[in-house]
Design an enzyme around this catalytic site. Structure first.
Site, PDB file in Angstrom:
ATOM      1  N   TYR A 144      34.929  49.150  39.387  1.00 41.12           N
ATOM      2  CA  TYR A 144      35.445  48.447  40.557  1.00 41.12           C
ATOM      3  C   TYR A 144      36.949  48.668  40.581  1.00 41.12           C
ATOM      4  O   TYR A 144      37.645  48.378  39.597  1.00 41.12           O
ATOM      5  CB  TYR A 144      35.144  46.950  40.508  1.00 41.12           C
ATOM      6  CG  TYR A 144      35.828  46.182  41.622  1.00 41.12           C
ATOM      7  CD1 TYR A 144      35.256  46.104  42.881  1.00 41.12           C
ATOM      8  CD2 TYR A 144      37.061  45.569  41.417  1.00 41.12           C
ATOM      9  CE1 TYR A 144      35.887  45.425  43.918  1.00 41.12           C
ATOM     10  CE2 TYR A 144      37.698  44.888  42.441  1.00 41.12           C
ATOM     11  CZ  TYR A 144      37.115  44.823  43.688  1.00 41.12           C
ATOM     12  OH  TYR A 144      37.751  44.155  44.706  1.00 41.12           O
ATOM     13  N   TYR A 153      33.799  37.513  49.760  1.00 37.72           N
ATOM     14  CA  TYR A 153      32.563  37.728  49.000  1.00 37.72           C
ATOM     15  C   TYR A 153      31.531  36.633  49.269  1.00 37.72           C
ATOM     16  O   TYR A 153      30.891  36.129  48.348  1.00 37.72           O
ATOM     17  CB  TYR A 153      32.865  37.783  47.496  1.00 37.72           C
ATOM     18  CG  TYR A 153      33.875  38.821  47.095  1.00 37.72           C
ATOM     19  CD1 TYR A 153      33.691  40.157  47.420  1.00 37.72           C
ATOM     20  CD2 TYR A 153      35.017  38.472  46.391  1.00 37.72           C
ATOM     21  CE1 TYR A 153      34.622  41.112  47.048  1.00 37.72           C
ATOM     22  CE2 TYR A 153      35.950  39.426  46.015  1.00 37.72           C
ATOM     23  CZ  TYR A 153      35.744  40.752  46.350  1.00 37.72           C
ATOM     24  OH  TYR A 153      36.663  41.696  45.984  1.00 37.72           O
ATOM     25  N   ASP A 191      43.476  52.310  35.613  1.00 39.51           N
ATOM     26  CA  ASP A 191      43.510  51.095  36.430  1.00 39.51           C
ATOM     27  C   ASP A 191      43.512  49.900  35.488  1.00 39.51           C
ATOM     28  O   ASP A 191      42.474  49.442  35.033  1.00 39.51           O
ATOM     29  CB  ASP A 191      42.297  51.070  37.355  1.00 39.51           C
ATOM     30  CG  ASP A 191      42.179  49.778  38.165  1.00 39.51           C
ATOM     31  OD1 ASP A 191      42.996  48.865  37.937  1.00 39.51           O
ATOM     32  OD2 ASP A 191      41.258  49.679  38.994  1.00 39.51           O
ATOM     33  N   LYS A 211      47.500  41.741  39.576  1.00 34.30           N
ATOM     34  CA  LYS A 211      46.994  40.483  39.037  1.00 34.30           C
ATOM     35  C   LYS A 211      48.034  39.751  38.193  1.00 34.30           C
ATOM     36  O   LYS A 211      48.870  39.029  38.704  1.00 34.30           O
ATOM     37  CB  LYS A 211      45.691  40.723  38.254  1.00 34.30           C
ATOM     38  CG  LYS A 211      44.509  41.095  39.143  1.00 34.30           C
ATOM     39  CD  LYS A 211      43.211  41.055  38.382  1.00 34.30           C
ATOM     40  CE  LYS A 211      42.026  41.472  39.237  1.00 34.30           C
ATOM     41  NZ  LYS A 211      41.711  40.556  40.347  1.00 34.30           N
TER      42      LYS A 211
END
Length: 423
Positions: free
Chosen positions: A148, A20, A242, A271
């Protein structure tokens, strides 16, 4: 305090391609030598309080001794083995435990190595579920603006690309149905009318429950989530949650879906699954979905298999992380973090340029007007100077710390946010 960068950074940086980042103008990354608890130690001796938990994964803090011990023990017996035709205790134990704590009915676990791939797996499961049942036109997904779901090709298609960081791929990714999350009776009426007209082409609906993360930290209520679930069930649309960012206590419940009283058809995790200590992800599915792949015909099988899926070292870390959720008061800690964020971020609401302040669980958000890349960079540098690690994103400055953060450390984060936003 040293003024120069360590030699390993100077030598390595010319060969790195950072995430990014526009590499032509990006500032050099800060050299980290260690981390423990909620503190990141830099090569020059400075310490930063981590306010974003290494992209929201380090829920128990860095180097939690129970997780480190479990990984060390596993490393001496089996660090990795392929999962094709072989199995091992850490993965079997983890699959059993995840099925037990996940929303009702999610009894099948497919492991992968990153959250984005967990989403890709869910997409493949959904499309092939209908394909195996003879409904081969059901190959699109219903998803939402400001979403996202990852950076891989399928996951990118689940978010609006034209005005996002993925706009270079807008012409290339699969085309999905992307709409606003409805928030009132009129919006739900429009949503249901749309779904009625496209249902026979939709394999599933994909949503980040309660909190849209990297798309701007936007919240919606449990009632909205529950109504979306009801409509999906009415039109026989697979509901895919998600929870890569929201899972494992972040919003106040172990899984955000629980706050709406719903059980998805598929659940994506990553995560914090391993307490952030090593990469691992999982896609959970119902027996109904699993059964559609059972056949004497090999073509009905799910043909997907990441090399490092169900990595024993990562599964050991995940099992240790689940131990901590059982033994330690993580959800009560989230409640305390939420109260402190509400109190200590509220003064930001009256500051110039602040559009909104919102808090849910262990997530605090300050939305700022006219936040371009230069403003984000300047804000980031000021926060580092205050001894905290916070990275503004899009138009928000957000705090999403390890769940084990102390009140004093959290006060450092909120205090730094107030200070830099007031100048």
């Amino acid at each position: 305090m040293k003024d120069s960068a360590p030699s390993w950074l100077s030598a390595g940086l010319p060969h790195l391609w950072l995430p990014y980042a526009q590499m032509k103008t990006a500032l050099p990354p800060l050299p980290v030598v260690s981390a423990e608890g909620c503190r990141i130690r830099l090569a020059d001796g400075r310490e930063l309080v981590d306010g974003i938990a290494s992209w929201w994964s380090m829920c128990h803090g860095y180097r939690h001794p129970h997780i480190v011990s479990a990984m060390e023990k596993q490393l001496h017996t089996l660090s990795h083995i392929m999962f094709g035709g072989l199995a091992h205790e850490p993965a079997c134990t983890l699959a059993t435990r995840l099925s037990a704590i996940a929303p009702a009915g999610l009894s099948r676990v497919f492991f992968s190595d990153s959250g984005s791939v967990a989403v890709e797996v869910a997409m493949k499961m959904a499309v092939q579920f209908w394909y195996n049942k003879g409904e081969r036109k059901r190959n699109k997904f219903l998803c939402f603006r400001h979403a996202y779901h990852g950076d891989t090709m399928g996951a990118m298609s689940l978010a609006e690309a034209e005005d996002s960081m993925h706009k270079a791929f807008a012409h290339y990714t699969p085309k999905q149905y992307i709409v606003d999350i409805p928030s009132d009776e009129y919006g739900f009426g429009e949503f249901e009318a749309l779904l009625g007209s496209i249902a026979k082409t939709v394999a599933g609906m994909v949503i980040e429950p309660l909190v849209q993360g990297a798309g701007g930290m936007k919240f919606h209520s449990p009632d909205v989530l529950a109504e979306l679930h009801r409509i999906c069930k009415q039109y026989d649309i697979l509901f895919i949650a998600d929870e890569i960012a929201t899972g494992f206590g972040r919003t106040g419940s172990l899984f955000a879906c629980a706050e709406a009283g719903i059980a998805p058809d598929m659940l994506c995790l990553g995560k914090a699954l391993t307490g952030g200590h090593i990469g691992l992800a999982a896609t959970l599915a119902t027996e109904e979905i699993f059964a559609a792949f059972l056949s004497d015909d090999p073509a009905f099988a799910l043909m997907h298999g990441p090399t490092f899926m169900a990595n024993p070292l990562a599964c050991a870390a995940a099992n240790a992380s689940l131990d901590l959720f059982e033994r330690e008061p993580r959800l009560r800690q989230v409640e305390a973090i939420e109260r402190q964020l509400l109190e200590e971020l509220e003064p930001c609401r009256k500051m110039p340029g602040v559009l909104d302040v919102r808090v849910r669980g262990a997530i605090g958000v300050v939305q700022i007007e006219n936040m371009d890349s230069a403003k984000r960079r300047a804000l980031h540098q000021k926060l580092i100077a205050e001894g905290v690690w916070l990275r503004p994103m899009e138009d928000v400055l957000y705090i999403l710390p390890p769940l084990t953060i102390t009140p004093e450390e959290l006060a450092m984060l909120t205090g730094a946010a107030r200070k830099v936003l007031s100048t």
